[in-house]
Design an enzyme around this catalytic site. Structure first.
Site, PDB file in Angstrom:
ATOM      1  CB  CYS A  72      -0.970  -0.055   1.185  1.00 55.34           C
ATOM      2  SG  CYS A  72      -2.440   0.965   1.004  1.00 55.34           S
ATOM      3  CG  HIS A  73      -0.516   4.940   1.387  1.00 60.07           C
ATOM      4  ND1 HIS A  73      -1.714   4.247   1.380  1.00 60.07           N
ATOM      5  CD2 HIS A  73      -0.759   6.120   0.776  1.00 60.07           C
ATOM      6  CE1 HIS A  73      -2.638   4.997   0.798  1.00 60.07           C
ATOM      7  NE2 HIS A  73      -2.095   6.126   0.421  1.00 60.07           N
TER       8      HIS A  73
END
Length: 184
Positions: A106-107
């Site tokens: 993800c991030h």
């Protein structure tokens, strides 16, 4: 194999910590929660506070060479906090310099960008990081999971919580193969 799970004191997406953690433990690995300060971390379920977890080791008091691999869970705030901590960034960079496998979901790729380790690599992430990855010299792809072996180590990346099953299976396979190659 000892696997470091690096998080900031708050902001980690809980499922992106707990699912890979459980997968690693179920596969016989020792999962170790590493953070930038001692105590506990505050996990989140998107923007809502979730559970807290005890920190086992602190960046600056531990080193990459005491682990066989590194997992970077996401959450929007988690990697943003980590990338502002010089010791956390150096800890991540050390895994690449030592040729140890790294997995990010993800991030979490923001921390990789800050550690300057995406140049020449192909990776995936949450779509909003695409420009940051490209600006850092990486190639962004929209795939459920991507394994990149450019450089001395393998990097496993994934886009989002919906990809967790594939992410866990892939990083465990890669870590096992790399651990065998390193004699870990």
């Amino acid at each position: 194999m000892r696997i470091a799970f690096l998080t900031a004191p708050e902001g980690v997406e809980q499922v992106e910590l707990t699912e890979p953690w459980k997968a690693a433990v179920d596969a016989g690995h020792e999962a170790v929660l590493v953070s930038t300060r001692p105590g506990t971390i505050q996990a989140f379920d998107h923007l809502d506070k979730a559970d807290t977890f005890p920190v086992q080791e602190v960046v600056g008091e531990t080193s990459a060479d005491s682990f066989g691999g590194l997992v970077l869970p996401g959450g929007v705030a988690n990697p943003d906090f980590l990338r502002m901590d010089a010791k956390a960034v150096a800890f991540v960079r050390d895994f690449f310099e030592q040729g140890r496998p790294v997995a990010a979901i993800c991030h979490a790729s923001w921390t990789l960008v800050e550690a300057d380790v995406v140049r020449g690599r192909v990776l995936t992430s949450w779509p909003s990081l695409r420009t940051d990855i490209r600006n850092a010299g990486g190639t962004w792809v929209d795939e459920q999971v991507k394994v990149c072996d450019h450089g001395p180590n393998k990097l496993v990346t994934s886009r989002k919580p919906d990809d967790l099953k594939a992410f866990c299976e892939t990083f465990l396979d890669v870590f096992a193969a790399e651990g065998a190659a390193q004699g870990v």
